[in-house]
Design a protein around this motif. Structure first.
Motif, PDB file in Angstrom:
ATOM      1  N   PHE A   8       0.821  -1.214   0.000  1.00 12.65           N
ATOM      2  CA  PHE A   8       0.000   0.000   0.000  1.00 12.65           C
ATOM      3  C   PHE A   8       0.856   1.265   0.000  1.00 12.65           C
ATOM      4  CE2 PHE A   8      -3.365  -2.920   1.228  1.00 12.65           C
ATOM      5  CZ  PHE A   8      -4.438  -2.423   0.505  1.00 12.65           C
ATOM      6  N   MET A   9       2.139   1.130   0.253  1.00 14.15           N
ATOM      7  CA  MET A   9       3.043   2.276   0.260  1.00 14.15           C
ATOM      8  C   MET A   9       3.682   2.518  -1.111  1.00 14.15           C
ATOM      9  SD  MET A   9       2.500   3.127   3.287  1.00 14.15           S
ATOM     10  CE  MET A   9       3.585   4.509   3.407  1.00 14.15           C
ATOM     11  N   ARG A  10       3.432   1.672  -2.063  1.00 17.86           N
ATOM     12  CA  ARG A  10       4.028   1.822  -3.394  1.00 17.86           C
ATOM     13  C   ARG A  10       3.486   3.065  -4.080  1.00 17.86           C
ATOM     14  NH1 ARG A  10       6.640  -3.165  -4.985  1.00 17.86           N
ATOM     15  NH2 ARG A  10       7.316  -3.940  -2.964  1.00 17.86           N
ATOM     16  N   LYS A  11       4.333   3.680  -4.881  1.00 13.56           N
ATOM     17  CA  LYS A  11       3.979   4.920  -5.580  1.00 13.56           C
ATOM     18  C   LYS A  11       4.077   4.731  -7.094  1.00 13.56           C
ATOM     19  CE  LYS A  11       3.684   7.347  -1.785  1.00 13.56           C
ATOM     20  NZ  LYS A  11       2.407   7.451  -1.169  1.00 13.56           N
ATOM     21  N   TYR A  12       3.102   5.261  -7.778  1.00 14.63           N
ATOM     22  CA  TYR A  12       3.066   5.238  -9.240  1.00 14.63           C
ATOM     23  C   TYR A  12       4.073   6.238  -9.793  1.00 14.63           C
ATOM     24  CZ  TYR A  12       1.073   5.679 -13.950  1.00 14.63           C
ATOM     25  OH  TYR A  12       0.888   5.697 -15.300  1.00 14.63           O
ATOM     26  N   ASP A  13       4.789   5.829 -10.836  1.00 14.00           N
ATOM     27  CA  ASP A  13       5.701   6.711 -11.557  1.00 14.00           C
ATOM     28  C   ASP A  13       5.474   6.407 -13.035  1.00 14.00           C
ATOM     29  OD1 ASP A  13       7.997   7.431 -13.154  1.00 14.00           O
ATOM     30  OD2 ASP A  13       9.129   7.713 -11.310  1.00 14.00           O
ATOM     31  N   LYS A  14       4.965   7.358 -13.786  1.00 16.00           N
ATOM     32  CA  LYS A  14       4.524   7.092 -15.156  1.00 16.00           C
ATOM     33  C   LYS A  14       5.595   6.483 -16.048  1.00 16.00           C
ATOM     34  CE  LYS A  14       5.297  11.684 -17.049  1.00 16.00           C
ATOM     35  NZ  LYS A  14       4.711  12.775 -17.790  1.00 16.00           N
ATOM     36  N   ASN A  15       6.861   6.729 -15.762  1.00 14.43           N
ATOM     37  CA  ASN A  15       7.932   6.192 -16.602  1.00 14.43           C
ATOM     38  C   ASN A  15       8.641   4.965 -16.024  1.00 14.43           C
ATOM     39  OD1 ASN A  15       7.720   8.162 -18.707  1.00 14.43           O
ATOM     40  ND2 ASN A  15       8.635   9.615 -17.287  1.00 14.43           N
ATOM     41  N   ASN A  16       8.533   4.767 -14.711  1.00 19.18           N
ATOM     42  CA  ASN A  16       9.346   3.727 -14.085  1.00 19.18           C
ATOM     43  C   ASN A  16       8.595   2.674 -13.272  1.00 19.18           C
ATOM     44  OD1 ASN A  16      11.951   4.856 -14.896  1.00 19.18           O
ATOM     45  ND2 ASN A  16      11.380   6.540 -13.548  1.00 19.18           N
ATOM     46  N   TYR A  17       7.390   2.980 -12.817  1.00 18.03           N
ATOM     47  CA  TYR A  17       6.676   2.014 -11.971  1.00 18.03           C
ATOM     48  C   TYR A  17       5.177   2.201 -12.153  1.00 18.03           C
ATOM     49  CZ  TYR A  17       5.866  -1.170  -8.091  1.00 18.03           C
ATOM     50  OH  TYR A  17       5.489  -2.244  -7.323  1.00 18.03           O
ATOM     51  N   ASN A  18       4.592   1.341 -12.990  1.00 17.77           N
ATOM     52  CA  ASN A  18       3.161   1.461 -13.270  1.00 17.77           C
ATOM     53  C   ASN A  18       2.387   0.278 -12.689  1.00 17.77           C
ATOM     54  OD1 ASN A  18       3.265  -0.744 -15.114  1.00 17.77           O
ATOM     55  ND2 ASN A  18       3.743   0.614 -16.811  1.00 17.77           N
ATOM     56  N   CYS A  19       1.144   0.139 -13.095  1.00 13.50           N
ATOM     57  CA  CYS A  19       0.277  -0.917 -12.588  1.00 13.50           C
ATOM     58  C   CYS A  19       0.836  -2.308 -12.877  1.00 13.50           C
ATOM     59  CB  CYS A  19      -1.131  -0.776 -13.158  1.00 13.50           C
ATOM     60  SG  CYS A  19      -1.227  -0.759 -14.973  1.00 13.50           S
ATOM     61  N   ALA A  20       1.507  -2.488 -14.006  1.00 14.04           N
ATOM     62  CA  ALA A  20       2.067  -3.793 -14.356  1.00 14.04           C
ATOM     63  C   ALA A  20       3.258  -4.153 -13.474  1.00 14.04           C
ATOM     64  CB  ALA A  20       2.465  -3.821 -15.827  1.00 14.04           C
ATOM     65  N   HIS A  21       4.109  -3.187 -13.182  1.00 12.91           N
ATOM     66  CA  HIS A  21       5.224  -3.434 -12.267  1.00 12.91           C
ATOM     67  C   HIS A  21       4.678  -3.875 -10.911  1.00 12.91           C
ATOM     68  CE1 HIS A  21       7.054  -0.520 -15.132  1.00 12.91           C
ATOM     69  NE2 HIS A  21       8.095  -1.313 -15.008  1.00 12.91           N
ATOM     70  N   PHE A  22       3.629  -3.210 -10.485  1.00 12.84           N
ATOM     71  CA  PHE A  22       2.991  -3.538  -9.214  1.00 12.84           C
ATOM     72  C   PHE A  22       2.491  -4.982  -9.219  1.00 12.84           C
ATOM     73  CE2 PHE A  22      -0.786  -3.579  -6.430  1.00 12.84           C
ATOM     74  CZ  PHE A  22      -0.232  -3.124  -5.251  1.00 12.84           C
ATOM     75  N   VAL A  23       1.810  -5.378 -10.287  1.00 15.30           N
ATOM     76  CA  VAL A  23       1.296  -6.749 -10.399  1.00 15.30           C
ATOM     77  C   VAL A  23       2.450  -7.757 -10.367  1.00 15.30           C
ATOM     78  CG1 VAL A  23       0.188  -8.387 -11.975  1.00 15.30           C
ATOM     79  CG2 VAL A  23      -0.884  -6.187 -11.507  1.00 15.30           C
ATOM     80  N   VAL A  24       3.523  -7.470 -11.080  1.00 17.20           N
ATOM     81  CA  VAL A  24       4.690  -8.355 -11.074  1.00 17.20           C
ATOM     82  C   VAL A  24       5.207  -8.542  -9.651  1.00 17.20           C
ATOM     83  CG1 VAL A  24       7.125  -8.540 -11.771  1.00 17.20           C
ATOM     84  CG2 VAL A  24       5.381  -7.922 -13.461  1.00 17.20           C
ATOM     85  N   ASP A  25       5.328  -7.444  -8.903  1.00 12.78           N
ATOM     86  CA  ASP A  25       5.837  -7.505  -7.531  1.00 12.78           C
ATOM     87  C   ASP A  25       4.902  -8.283  -6.603  1.00 12.78           C
ATOM     88  OD1 ASP A  25       8.033  -6.045  -8.345  1.00 12.78           O
ATOM     89  OD2 ASP A  25       7.348  -4.157  -7.433  1.00 12.78           O
TER      90      ASP A  25
END
Length: 118
Positions: A8-25
């Motif tokens: 819940f502490m993860r932050k969106y970054d349009k170039n480096n960390y999006n919804c797909a990165h989150f799903v992978v993690d």
């Protein structure tokens, strides 16, 4: 949602960390399996995502979601969005933060939702 509180502490970054990165993690945390390669086309910034093609190449579409299913949301004039189905809700990252909400809530603004098993 035990064990997922730190996400819940993860932050969106349009170039480096999006919804797909989150799903992978989250998927790796839950299953121990790294699906980075399988999600490759979805890890690009919003305007360059290859969502459906990327998922269809490596995952099997399912009509009934189950825990750890990948939820793909698509619509007109909006970038595709992805989350992970957990406890009858979608756990996902948006620009405004991390949410664990019913599919119907995430679907607002999208035309379709599809589920994929890994």
């Amino acid at each position: 949602m035990t064990g997922l509180d730190a996400f819940f502490m993860r932050k969106y970054d349009k170039n480096n960390y999006n919804c797909a990165h989150f799903v992978v993690d989250v998927y790796k945390h839950l299953t121990g399996r790294d699906i980075t390669a399988e999600m490759q086309g979805f890890l690009f910034p919003a305007g360059k995502r290859e969502a459906l093609l990327s998922l269809r190449r490596t995952f099997k579409e399912t009509t009934k979601p189950f825990d750890t299913s990948i939820a793909l949301f698509q619509g007109r004039r909006v970038a595709p969005h992805v989350g992970i189905y957990i406890s009858r809700k979608v756990f996902h990252l948006m620009e405004s933060g991390v949410y664990h909400v019913p599919v119907e809530v995430v679907k607002i603004g999208f035309k379709t939702v599809r589920f994929f098993s890994c």
